[in-house]
Design a protein around this motif. Structure first.
Motif, PDB file in Angstrom:
ATOM      1  N   PHE A 185       0.833  -1.207   0.000  1.00 35.10           N
ATOM      2  CA  PHE A 185       0.000   0.000   0.000  1.00 35.10           C
ATOM      3  C   PHE A 185       0.867   1.256   0.000  1.00 35.10           C
ATOM      4  O   PHE A 185       0.645   2.190  -0.777  1.00 35.10           O
ATOM      5  CB  PHE A 185      -0.928   0.017   1.217  1.00 35.10           C
ATOM      6  N   GLY A 186       1.843   1.300   0.895  1.00 38.49           N
ATOM      7  CA  GLY A 186       2.719   2.464   0.960  1.00 38.49           C
ATOM      8  C   GLY A 186       3.605   2.596  -0.266  1.00 38.49           C
ATOM      9  O   GLY A 186       3.825   3.694  -0.782  1.00 38.49           O
ATOM     10  N   ARG A 187       4.110   1.472  -0.736  1.00 36.17           N
ATOM     11  CA  ARG A 187       4.995   1.495  -1.909  1.00 36.17           C
ATOM     12  C   ARG A 187       4.253   1.964  -3.153  1.00 36.17           C
ATOM     13  O   ARG A 187       4.756   2.785  -3.925  1.00 36.17           O
ATOM     14  CB  ARG A 187       5.589   0.102  -2.126  1.00 36.17           C
ATOM     15  N   SER A 188       3.041   1.451  -3.360  1.00 38.97           N
ATOM     16  CA  SER A 188       2.262   1.867  -4.534  1.00 38.97           C
ATOM     17  C   SER A 188       1.919   3.353  -4.465  1.00 38.97           C
ATOM     18  O   SER A 188       1.931   4.052  -5.479  1.00 38.97           O
ATOM     19  CB  SER A 188       0.969   1.048  -4.632  1.00 38.97           C
ATOM     20  N   THR A 189       1.618   3.850  -3.262  1.00 36.46           N
ATOM     21  CA  THR A 189       1.348   5.279  -3.092  1.00 36.46           C
ATOM     22  C   THR A 189       2.568   6.104  -3.475  1.00 36.46           C
ATOM     23  O   THR A 189       2.460   7.114  -4.187  1.00 36.46           O
ATOM     24  CB  THR A 189       0.945   5.574  -1.632  1.00 36.46           C
ATOM     25  N   LEU A 190       3.729   5.675  -3.021  1.00 37.98           N
ATOM     26  CA  LEU A 190       4.971   6.374  -3.346  1.00 37.98           C
ATOM     27  C   LEU A 190       5.207   6.412  -4.852  1.00 37.98           C
ATOM     28  O   LEU A 190       5.536   7.471  -5.421  1.00 37.98           O
ATOM     29  CB  LEU A 190       6.146   5.679  -2.652  1.00 37.98           C
ATOM     30  N   ILE A 191       4.997   5.287  -5.514  1.00 38.80           N
ATOM     31  CA  ILE A 191       5.212   5.230  -6.969  1.00 38.80           C
ATOM     32  C   ILE A 191       4.203   6.101  -7.698  1.00 38.80           C
ATOM     33  O   ILE A 191       4.549   6.829  -8.642  1.00 38.80           O
ATOM     34  CB  ILE A 191       5.135   3.774  -7.471  1.00 38.80           C
ATOM     35  N   MET A 192       2.936   6.074  -7.257  1.00 37.79           N
ATOM     36  CA  MET A 192       1.922   6.883  -7.932  1.00 37.79           C
ATOM     37  C   MET A 192       2.140   8.372  -7.681  1.00 37.79           C
ATOM     38  O   MET A 192       1.830   9.202  -8.540  1.00 37.79           O
ATOM     39  CB  MET A 192       0.521   6.459  -7.503  1.00 37.79           C
ATOM     40  N   LEU A 193       2.697   8.742  -6.542  1.00 37.88           N
ATOM     41  CA  LEU A 193       3.061  10.146  -6.321  1.00 37.88           C
ATOM     42  C   LEU A 193       4.162  10.569  -7.300  1.00 37.88           C
ATOM     43  O   LEU A 193       4.181  11.709  -7.765  1.00 37.88           O
ATOM     44  CB  LEU A 193       3.526  10.345  -4.876  1.00 37.88           C
ATOM     45  N   ALA A 194       5.050   9.651  -7.619  1.00 39.83           N
ATOM     46  CA  ALA A 194       6.066   9.944  -8.632  1.00 39.83           C
ATOM     47  C   ALA A 194       5.401  10.129  -9.998  1.00 39.83           C
ATOM     48  O   ALA A 194       5.668  11.109 -10.706  1.00 39.83           O
ATOM     49  CB  ALA A 194       7.102   8.815  -8.685  1.00 39.83           C
ATOM     50  N   LEU A 206     -17.705   0.003   8.938  1.00 40.01           N
ATOM     51  CA  LEU A 206     -17.021   1.244   8.578  1.00 40.01           C
ATOM     52  C   LEU A 206     -17.349   1.594   7.131  1.00 40.01           C
ATOM     53  O   LEU A 206     -17.008   0.848   6.204  1.00 40.01           O
ATOM     54  CB  LEU A 206     -15.505   1.076   8.747  1.00 40.01           C
ATOM     55  N   GLU A 207     -18.021   2.718   6.935  1.00 42.11           N
ATOM     56  CA  GLU A 207     -18.443   3.116   5.593  1.00 42.11           C
ATOM     57  C   GLU A 207     -17.438   4.096   4.995  1.00 42.11           C
ATOM     58  O   GLU A 207     -17.198   5.175   5.549  1.00 42.11           O
ATOM     59  CB  GLU A 207     -19.840   3.722   5.642  1.00 42.11           C
ATOM     60  N   LEU A 208     -16.865   3.699   3.873  1.00 39.11           N
ATOM     61  CA  LEU A 208     -15.865   4.510   3.189  1.00 39.11           C
ATOM     62  C   LEU A 208     -16.251   4.702   1.741  1.00 39.11           C
ATOM     63  O   LEU A 208     -17.008   3.920   1.168  1.00 39.11           O
ATOM     64  CB  LEU A 208     -14.493   3.814   3.242  1.00 39.11           C
ATOM     65  N   LYS A 209     -15.693   5.730   1.145  1.00 39.01           N
ATOM     66  CA  LYS A 209     -15.765   5.893  -0.306  1.00 39.01           C
ATOM     67  C   LYS A 209     -14.372   5.674  -0.885  1.00 39.01           C
ATOM     68  O   LYS A 209     -13.371   6.016  -0.241  1.00 39.01           O
ATOM     69  CB  LYS A 209     -16.290   7.276  -0.679  1.00 39.01           C
ATOM     70  N   PHE A 210     -14.345   5.108  -2.070  1.00 36.20           N
ATOM     71  CA  PHE A 210     -13.078   4.783  -2.725  1.00 36.20           C
ATOM     72  C   PHE A 210     -12.951   5.560  -4.030  1.00 36.20           C
ATOM     73  O   PHE A 210     -13.903   5.651  -4.803  1.00 36.20           O
ATOM     74  CB  PHE A 210     -13.000   3.284  -3.015  1.00 36.20           C
ATOM     75  N   VAL A 211     -11.755   6.107  -4.257  1.00 42.08           N
ATOM     76  CA  VAL A 211     -11.501   6.924  -5.444  1.00 42.08           C
ATOM     77  C   VAL A 211     -10.286   6.393  -6.200  1.00 42.08           C
ATOM     78  O   VAL A 211      -9.236   6.144  -5.594  1.00 42.08           O
ATOM     79  CB  VAL A 211     -11.231   8.393  -5.044  1.00 42.08           C
ATOM     80  N   VAL A 212     -10.437   6.212  -7.495  1.00 41.60           N
ATOM     81  CA  VAL A 212      -9.281   6.033  -8.364  1.00 41.60           C
ATOM     82  C   VAL A 212      -8.866   7.425  -8.814  1.00 41.60           C
ATOM     83  O   VAL A 212      -9.602   8.087  -9.548  1.00 41.60           O
ATOM     84  CB  VAL A 212      -9.610   5.155  -9.587  1.00 41.60           C
ATOM     85  N   PRO A 213      -7.719   7.948  -8.362  1.00 39.09           N
ATOM     86  CA  PRO A 213      -7.333   9.333  -8.681  1.00 39.09           C
ATOM     87  C   PRO A 213      -7.200   9.583 -10.180  1.00 39.09           C
ATOM     88  O   PRO A 213      -7.031   8.654 -10.970  1.00 39.09           O
ATOM     89  CB  PRO A 213      -5.979   9.485  -7.974  1.00 39.09           C
ATOM     90  N   LYS A 214      -7.281  10.858 -10.549  1.00 37.34           N
ATOM     91  CA  LYS A 214      -7.295  11.227 -11.964  1.00 37.34           C
ATOM     92  C   LYS A 214      -6.024  10.814 -12.695  1.00 37.34           C
ATOM     93  O   LYS A 214      -6.043  10.584 -13.917  1.00 37.34           O
ATOM     94  CB  LYS A 214      -7.530  12.726 -12.112  1.00 37.34           C
ATOM     95  N   GLU A 215      -4.892  10.710 -11.974  1.00 34.48           N
ATOM     96  CA  GLU A 215      -3.642  10.305 -12.621  1.00 34.48           C
ATOM     97  C   GLU A 215      -3.578   8.803 -12.868  1.00 34.48           C
ATOM     98  O   GLU A 215      -2.655   8.308 -13.514  1.00 34.48           O
ATOM     99  CB  GLU A 215      -2.431  10.708 -11.761  1.00 34.48           C
ATOM    100  N   GLY A 216      -4.575   8.072 -12.343  1.00 27.40           N
ATOM    101  CA  GLY A 216      -4.615   6.632 -12.516  1.00 27.40           C
ATOM    102  C   GLY A 216      -4.184   5.900 -11.269  1.00 27.40           C
ATOM    103  O   GLY A 216      -3.921   6.490 -10.216  1.00 27.40           O
ATOM    104  N   ALA A 217      -4.128   4.590 -11.377  1.00 33.23           N
ATOM    105  CA  ALA A 217      -3.757   3.742 -10.246  1.00 33.23           C
ATOM    106  C   ALA A 217      -3.276   2.398 -10.782  1.00 33.23           C
ATOM    107  O   ALA A 217      -3.672   1.966 -11.861  1.00 33.23           O
ATOM    108  CB  ALA A 217      -4.943   3.538  -9.318  1.00 33.23           C
ATOM    109  N   ASN A 218      -2.426   1.765 -10.010  1.00 33.87           N
ATOM    110  CA  ASN A 218      -1.964   0.431 -10.395  1.00 33.87           C
ATOM    111  C   ASN A 218      -2.936  -0.631  -9.917  1.00 33.87           C
ATOM    112  O   ASN A 218      -3.733  -0.416  -9.006  1.00 33.87           O
ATOM    113  CB  ASN A 218      -0.579   0.158  -9.794  1.00 33.87           C
TER     114      ASN A 218
END
Length: 371
Positions: A197-206, A267-279
């Motif tokens: 989870f953390g690694r994918s976030t780091l890569i997508m921030l790049a 626990l009710e959450l909403k999930f978003v695929v950000p505009k830059e995409g996601a892996n």
């Protein structure tokens, strides 16, 4: 490009689940004779009398032990099944340590770790003769050198507690860069990058800032800002979940499956695929090279790709199926997301660079926590 936001609030309907075998069907007219080790299965393979499967714990382990193992044993009653739970990095490390004398037969690990294991030469090559359902798996989920086969997948993204966001007048996230907004301070929980989870976030921030897995400077710069918004990085998905449940955080980054399953925990959450995409995060079944139980392993992997097991992954764990199995309309709608936004990581680079990234994270990012 069309954007879709997937809401856990709509995930009230749980969908049907049962398992059936995926091997060659048997009937009164043509019933294979049981061999000494057990009943013959797909392609005439006769399973050995035991099989050790390794995979994630928690709900994944529960489904495997309570339902998948049970149904597999209905087909192959002579096979004694054992489950070894752990996170993907631990399982691959264990497979590497046991390379000279494997103690596991099948692993189900995340795609990045599966690729790391391939580089280490840990997995057997799979083929459609032994595992016919491999041909049903979509091309974008295929592994290098047929070193494994994806059995389910889910996209990464940003989850948020809509009620908290509304109450505190916080922003609704649409971009990975929203994680760096000042309003996130005290409202965000992320895992360290030893976790996928953390690694994918780091890569997508790049990626969101002109970089990629081969050029990570922008990702590290953004993560350093984010570190100042949190008291600590979570060590596990369980800690992320706890932080969201006790409302010490309104936002996190993890998979759609993790987000959706929180509904079952209240626990009710909403999930978003950000505009830059996601892996995508595929869970990949591999057979350990040198396994003592190759036939049972092949039959088990084939079983995981059966229509009914694929439906179970969807209904119980909210994973997307890897085959073109027909799901109920509400299930299909729940798991739908914009596939055009998928960012395909170079997993060989990810696997090779992860130790270097973790070292850099510990030196550059961890000291900035809470500052």
């Amino acid at each position: 490009m069309k954007k879709k936001t997937i809401s856990v609030l709509s995930a009230v309907v749980l969908f049907g689940s049962v398992l059936a075998g995926c091997g060659t069907s048997t009937d009164k007219a043509a019933k294979p004779a049981p061999a000494a080790e057990g009943k013959a299965g797909e392609g005439g393979l006769t399973p050995e009398k035991q099989l050790v499967v390794a995979g994630n714990g928690a709900t994944v382990e529960q489904l495997m032990k309570d339902e998948i193992f049970k149904k597999f044993n209905e087909k192959y009653p002579d096979v004694k099944l054992t489950y070894v739970s752990g996170v993907s990095t631990e399982i691959v490390a264990k497979a590497k340590a046991q390379k000279a004398s494997p103690q596991m037969d099948v692993t189900i690990v995340e795609g990045g770790e599966q690729e790391a294991g391939r580089v280490e030469g840990l997995w057997d090559t799979l083929n459609e003769k032994d595992i016919p359902s491999m041909k049903k798996v979509s091309e974008d989920l295929k592994t290098k050198d047929n070193s494994g086969v994806a059995v389910n997948f889910t996209p990464m993204g940003i989850s948020y507690n809509e009620a908290m966001v509304k109450e505190k007048n916080l922003p609704i996230p649409t971009s990975w860069n929203d994680l760096t907004r000042p309003e996130m301070k005290g409202n965000l929980t992320l895992s360290e990058i030893s976790s996928n989870f953390g690694r994918s976030t780091l890569i997508m921030l790049a990626y969101a800032n002109g970089g990629n897995e081969k050029n990570m400077d922008a990702g590290f710069a953004k993560m350093k800002t984010i570190a100042g918004y949190m008291p600590t990085f979570a060590k596990s998905a369980a800690q992320l979940q706890q932080n969201l449940q006790n409302k010490s955080a309104a936002y996190s980054t993890w998979t759609m499956a993790r987000s959706l399953v929180q509904k079952d925990a209240g626990l009710e959450l909403k999930f978003v695929v950000p505009k830059e995409g996601a892996n995508l995060v595929p869970n990949v079944a591999t057979i350990i090279k040198g396994t003592k139980n190759p036939n049972a392993a092949k039959l088990f992997v084939e079983f995981l790709l059966s229509d009914e097991v694929q439906k179970m992954y969807a209904s119980k764990l909210y994973y997307n199926p890897v085959t073109n199995v027909k799901l109920p309309d509400e299930t299909a709608k729940l798991l739908d997301f914009d596939r055009s936004k998928v960012v395909k990581f170079d997993l060989e680079t990810v696997g090779a660079k992860t130790p270097e990234w973790i070292d850099r994270f510990n030196k550059e990012i961890a000291p900035s926590v809470g500052k």
